[in-house]
Design a protein around this motif. Structure first.
Motif, PDB file in Angstrom:
ATOM      1  N   ILE A  18     -35.339  24.572  32.088  1.00 64.21           N
ATOM      2  CA  ILE A  18     -35.174  25.222  31.345  1.00 64.21           C
ATOM      3  C   ILE A  18     -36.001  26.471  31.138  1.00 64.21           C
ATOM      4  O   ILE A  18     -37.302  26.689  31.778  1.00 64.21           O
ATOM      5  CB  ILE A  18     -34.936  25.178  30.465  1.00 64.21           C
ATOM      6  CG1 ILE A  18     -34.878  25.207  28.859  1.00 64.21           C
ATOM      7  CG2 ILE A  18     -36.453  23.855  29.941  1.00 64.21           C
ATOM      8  CD1 ILE A  18     -34.562  24.258  27.959  1.00 64.21           C
ATOM      9  N   THR A  19     -35.853  28.270  30.900  1.00 63.71           N
ATOM     10  CA  THR A  19     -35.941  29.356  30.585  1.00 63.71           C
ATOM     11  C   THR A  19     -36.012  29.700  29.588  1.00 63.71           C
ATOM     12  O   THR A  19     -34.820  29.056  28.631  1.00 63.71           O
ATOM     13  CB  THR A  19     -36.804  30.501  31.184  1.00 63.71           C
ATOM     14  OG1 THR A  19     -37.409  31.415  30.940  1.00 63.71           O
ATOM     15  CG2 THR A  19     -35.251  30.584  32.333  1.00 63.71           C
ATOM     16  N   ASP A  20     -36.240  31.425  29.125  1.00 62.75           N
ATOM     17  CA  ASP A  20     -35.646  31.271  27.821  1.00 62.75           C
ATOM     18  C   ASP A  20     -34.202  32.764  28.573  1.00 62.75           C
ATOM     19  O   ASP A  20     -34.111  32.974  29.284  1.00 62.75           O
ATOM     20  CB  ASP A  20     -36.551  32.413  26.811  1.00 62.75           C
ATOM     21  CG  ASP A  20     -37.107  33.490  27.817  1.00 62.75           C
ATOM     22  OD1 ASP A  20     -36.608  34.256  28.272  1.00 62.75           O
ATOM     23  OD2 ASP A  20     -38.021  33.849  26.898  1.00 62.75           O
ATOM     24  N   LEU A  21     -33.595  33.287  27.132  1.00 67.96           N
ATOM     25  CA  LEU A  21     -32.961  34.179  27.182  1.00 67.96           C
ATOM     26  C   LEU A  21     -32.982  35.240  28.147  1.00 67.96           C
ATOM     27  O   LEU A  21     -32.548  35.761  28.861  1.00 67.96           O
ATOM     28  CB  LEU A  21     -32.052  33.925  25.802  1.00 67.96           C
ATOM     29  CG  LEU A  21     -31.054  33.298  25.898  1.00 67.96           C
ATOM     30  CD1 LEU A  21     -30.493  33.738  24.472  1.00 67.96           C
ATOM     31  CD2 LEU A  21     -29.465  33.179  26.746  1.00 67.96           C
ATOM     32  N   TYR A  24     -33.018  34.673  31.692  1.00 66.68           N
ATOM     33  CA  TYR A  24     -31.589  34.674  31.979  1.00 66.68           C
ATOM     34  C   TYR A  24     -30.972  36.220  31.569  1.00 66.68           C
ATOM     35  O   TYR A  24     -29.769  36.510  33.124  1.00 66.68           O
ATOM     36  CB  TYR A  24     -30.690  34.095  31.461  1.00 66.68           C
ATOM     37  CG  TYR A  24     -31.287  32.588  31.316  1.00 66.68           C
ATOM     38  CD1 TYR A  24     -30.783  31.675  32.374  1.00 66.68           C
ATOM     39  CD2 TYR A  24     -31.347  31.155  29.832  1.00 66.68           C
ATOM     40  CE1 TYR A  24     -31.560  30.328  32.747  1.00 66.68           C
ATOM     41  CE2 TYR A  24     -31.877  29.598  30.530  1.00 66.68           C
ATOM     42  CZ  TYR A  24     -31.940  29.510  31.745  1.00 66.68           C
ATOM     43  OH  TYR A  24     -32.234  27.923  32.477  1.00 66.68           O
ATOM     44  N   PHE A  38     -25.317  26.708  30.324  1.00 66.23           N
ATOM     45  CA  PHE A  38     -25.424  27.047  29.567  1.00 66.23           C
ATOM     46  C   PHE A  38     -24.487  26.680  28.411  1.00 66.23           C
ATOM     47  O   PHE A  38     -23.101  25.845  28.676  1.00 66.23           O
ATOM     48  CB  PHE A  38     -25.062  28.547  29.302  1.00 66.23           C
ATOM     49  CG  PHE A  38     -25.657  29.413  30.714  1.00 66.23           C
ATOM     50  CD1 PHE A  38     -26.795  30.307  30.288  1.00 66.23           C
ATOM     51  CD2 PHE A  38     -25.770  29.843  31.476  1.00 66.23           C
ATOM     52  CE1 PHE A  38     -27.749  30.163  31.459  1.00 66.23           C
ATOM     53  CE2 PHE A  38     -26.377  29.883  32.509  1.00 66.23           C
ATOM     54  CZ  PHE A  38     -27.571  30.760  33.143  1.00 66.23           C
ATOM     55  N   ASN A  41     -22.727  28.944  23.051  1.00 63.82           N
ATOM     56  CA  ASN A  41     -23.944  29.525  22.522  1.00 63.82           C
ATOM     57  C   ASN A  41     -22.957  30.452  20.874  1.00 63.82           C
ATOM     58  O   ASN A  41     -23.861  31.647  20.878  1.00 63.82           O
ATOM     59  CB  ASN A  41     -25.085  30.278  23.268  1.00 63.82           C
ATOM     60  CG  ASN A  41     -25.927  31.071  22.241  1.00 63.82           C
ATOM     61  OD1 ASN A  41     -25.935  29.650  21.309  1.00 63.82           O
ATOM     62  ND2 ASN A  41     -27.166  30.819  23.203  1.00 63.82           N
ATOM     63  N   TRP A  45     -27.809  30.838  19.333  1.00 60.66           N
ATOM     64  CA  TRP A  45     -30.044  30.429  19.824  1.00 60.66           C
ATOM     65  C   TRP A  45     -30.306  30.617  21.180  1.00 60.66           C
ATOM     66  O   TRP A  45     -30.044  31.180  22.278  1.00 60.66           O
ATOM     67  CB  TRP A  45     -29.753  28.644  19.935  1.00 60.66           C
ATOM     68  CG  TRP A  45     -29.019  28.012  18.629  1.00 60.66           C
ATOM     69  CD1 TRP A  45     -28.662  28.890  17.322  1.00 60.66           C
ATOM     70  CD2 TRP A  45     -29.440  26.885  18.130  1.00 60.66           C
ATOM     71  NE1 TRP A  45     -28.624  27.848  16.285  1.00 60.66           N
ATOM     72  CE2 TRP A  45     -28.947  26.807  17.014  1.00 60.66           C
ATOM     73  CE3 TRP A  45     -29.937  25.855  19.105  1.00 60.66           C
ATOM     74  CZ2 TRP A  45     -29.333  25.251  16.056  1.00 60.66           C
ATOM     75  CZ3 TRP A  45     -29.607  24.545  18.218  1.00 60.66           C
ATOM     76  CH2 TRP A  45     -29.396  23.797  16.622  1.00 60.66           C
ATOM     77  N   ASP A  46     -31.518  30.717  21.113  1.00 60.79           N
ATOM     78  CA  ASP A  46     -32.373  31.045  21.883  1.00 60.79           C
ATOM     79  C   ASP A  46     -32.939  29.637  22.510  1.00 60.79           C
ATOM     80  O   ASP A  46     -32.713  28.685  22.174  1.00 60.79           O
ATOM     81  CB  ASP A  46     -33.088  31.766  22.536  1.00 60.79           C
ATOM     82  CG  ASP A  46     -34.307  32.521  24.029  1.00 60.79           C
ATOM     83  OD1 ASP A  46     -33.312  31.725  24.236  1.00 60.79           O
ATOM     84  OD2 ASP A  46     -35.201  33.511  23.431  1.00 60.79           O
ATOM     85  N   PHE A  47     -33.816  29.364  24.234  1.00 64.05           N
ATOM     86  CA  PHE A  47     -33.092  28.329  24.762  1.00 64.05           C
ATOM     87  C   PHE A  47     -34.468  27.580  23.925  1.00 64.05           C
ATOM     88  O   PHE A  47     -34.337  26.294  24.481  1.00 64.05           O
ATOM     89  CB  PHE A  47     -33.138  28.308  26.200  1.00 64.05           C
ATOM     90  CG  PHE A  47     -32.117  28.359  27.006  1.00 64.05           C
ATOM     91  CD1 PHE A  47     -31.531  26.971  27.497  1.00 64.05           C
ATOM     92  CD2 PHE A  47     -31.648  29.425  27.202  1.00 64.05           C
ATOM     93  CE1 PHE A  47     -29.848  27.235  27.855  1.00 64.05           C
ATOM     94  CE2 PHE A  47     -29.881  28.864  27.243  1.00 64.05           C
ATOM     95  CZ  PHE A  47     -29.548  28.069  27.751  1.00 64.05           C
ATOM     96  N   VAL A  50     -33.706  25.004  21.801  1.00 63.23           N
ATOM     97  CA  VAL A  50     -32.703  23.288  22.384  1.00 63.23           C
ATOM     98  C   VAL A  50     -33.458  23.265  22.426  1.00 63.23           C
ATOM     99  O   VAL A  50     -33.213  21.446  22.281  1.00 63.23           O
ATOM    100  CB  VAL A  50     -31.280  23.931  23.444  1.00 63.23           C
ATOM    101  CG1 VAL A  50     -31.142  23.071  24.190  1.00 63.23           C
ATOM    102  CG2 VAL A  50     -30.380  25.003  23.184  1.00 63.23           C
ATOM    103  N   LEU A  78     -40.790  29.460  26.548  1.00 59.71           N
ATOM    104  CA  LEU A  78     -40.734  28.672  26.213  1.00 59.71           C
ATOM    105  C   LEU A  78     -41.859  27.462  25.841  1.00 59.71           C
ATOM    106  O   LEU A  78     -41.310  26.783  24.755  1.00 59.71           O
ATOM    107  CB  LEU A  78     -39.635  28.296  26.866  1.00 59.71           C
ATOM    108  CG  LEU A  78     -38.821  27.283  26.873  1.00 59.71           C
ATOM    109  CD1 LEU A  78     -37.263  27.382  26.820  1.00 59.71           C
ATOM    110  CD2 LEU A  78     -39.323  25.980  27.261  1.00 59.71           C
TER     111      LEU A  78
END
Length: 282
Positions: A18-21, A24, A38, A41, A45-47, A50, A78
Motif C-alpha cells: 500500500i502507498t498513496d495516490l 500511483y 484499486f 473510488n 479517497w486516498d489510500f 483506507v 501514508l
C-alpha cells in the motif's frame, strides 16, 4: 485491505502492499499494478484513509526501503497520516511501522517482526528469539478438504460480490420516462462521473519548449486539463508558424503511439536523423 472492511480482523500487518495516490498516479506506479489493487473510488479517497479504517485495532505497516512497486516516499506519507488517526483514538501503542532494507520481497526481517507483532497482539506474548527460516508446517498439513465441497463458491465468487440491480418497471407515460431519465442522470453524475470537474478551469498555458529544423517547427505547451492535473501538448508545424493554418490534425496517442511520436520528436534534437526524416517526407 481486509482489515479495513471486516472488524473480525483483530490485528493486521500490511506488507509491501500500500502507498498513496501520488505514487500511483503522479509517479506512474499504477502501470506496475493490476486492477485488483484499486477499489472503485467513487468518493476519491486516498489510500491513507483506507488504512486508517482499521484503527484503533493493532496494525503494523511494513515495507522495503527500495520497493519499486510501493516507493518509500509515498509509504512514509501514508504511515504519517495513518498514525495521526491512531493518535486521535489515543491508541498509538496499537500502531507501528517497519521499514527494512529490501526490494519488493518478503525478506526474513519482515517475517520476524510480523511474527513478533502477531504474538504480542494475538497471544499476549513477547517473542524474543525466533528462527525466521523455520518451517512451522509442511504444505500437506495445511490441507483443509479431501475434495472440493459441492457448495463451493470460489469459481463464481465474482458473481456474488455485488447484488444484481433489480429490473426497473417500464414507465407507463412520458412523465415517468422523464423521472427515470433524471434519476439515471443523477446516478451517473454522483457515481460514475463524480470525479469530473463541475466546469472548465483556467488552462494556464505555458510554453515549455521550442525548436525548428529544416522547415519544421516543434513546440511544447504545458496546460491544466483540470485543477492540479498538468499535461503537455506537442505542436509540430511546417514553416515558421506565422501564417494561418489550413489544416490541424489532433492526435491523442496511447503508449504504442507515443513511442512512435517520441522517435520523431527526439529526431528534432538529432540533426542528421531529422534531415533523413525530412528528406523522406516524414
Amino acid at each position: 485491505m481486509l482489515a479495513a472492511l471486516d472488524d473480525r480482523i483483530t490485528t493486521a500487518v500490511p506488507t509491501a502492499g500500500i502507498t498513496d495516490l501520488r505514487n500511483y498516479i503522479l509517479d506512474g506506479r499504477v502501470a506496475n499494478h493490476c486492477d485488483c489493487m484499486f477499489m472503485i473510488n467513487t468518493y476519491r479517497w486516498d489510500f491513507p484513509m483506507v488504512a486508517a479504517l482499521a484503527a484503533p485495532r493493532p496494525m503494523l505497516l511494513a515495507n522495503g526501503d527500495h520497493d519499486p512497486l510501493f516507493p518509500i516516499d509515498g509509504v512514509r506519507r501514508l504511515f504519517s497520516k495513518t498514525r495521526q488517526v491512531y493518535g486521535l483514538y489515543e491508541k498509538l501503542g496499537n500502531w507501528n511501522r517497519l521499514i527494512v532494507d529490501a526490494p519488493h520481497e518478503d525478506v526474513p526481517p519482515l517475517r520476524q517482526e510480523t511474527y513478533r507483532w502477531m504474538h504480542r497482539h494475538l497471544k499476549d506474548q513477547e517473542l524474543t528469539r525466533m528462527d525466521s527460516a523455520k518451517a512451522f508446517f509442511d504444505p500437506v498439513d495445511l490441507k483443509v478438504f479431501d475434495e472440493v465441497p459441492a457448495d463451493e463458491i470460489n469459481t463464481r465468487i465474482d458473481e456474488l460480490f455485488v447484488e444484481p440491480a433489480p429490473v426497473p418497471d417500464i414507465p407507463k407515460g412520458q412523465e415517468q420516462w422523464q423521472e427515470l431519465r433524471e434519476s439515471w442522470r443523477q446516478q451517473l453524475k454522483n457515481k460514475t462521473f463524480r470525479g469530473w470537474p463541475d466546469g472548465p478551469s483556467p488552462l494556464n498555458v505555458e510554453k515549455a519548449y521550442a525548436t525548428s529544423l529544416e522547415g519544421l517547427r516543434l513546440s511544447a505547451y504545458d496546460f491544466n486539463s483540470q485543477p492540479a492535473i498538468r499535461l503537455r501538448l506537442w505542436l509540430l508545424q511546417v514553416g515558421q508558424g506565422n501564417r494561418r493554418l489550413d489544416t490541424v490534425n489532433v492526435s491523442v496517442v496511447g503508449e504504442e503511439g507515443w513511442q512512435t511520436w517520441a522517435s520523431v520528436l527526439g529526431a528534432m534534437a538529432d540533426r542528421e536523423r531529422a534531415k533523413e526524416l525530412v528528406g523522406k517526407g516524414a
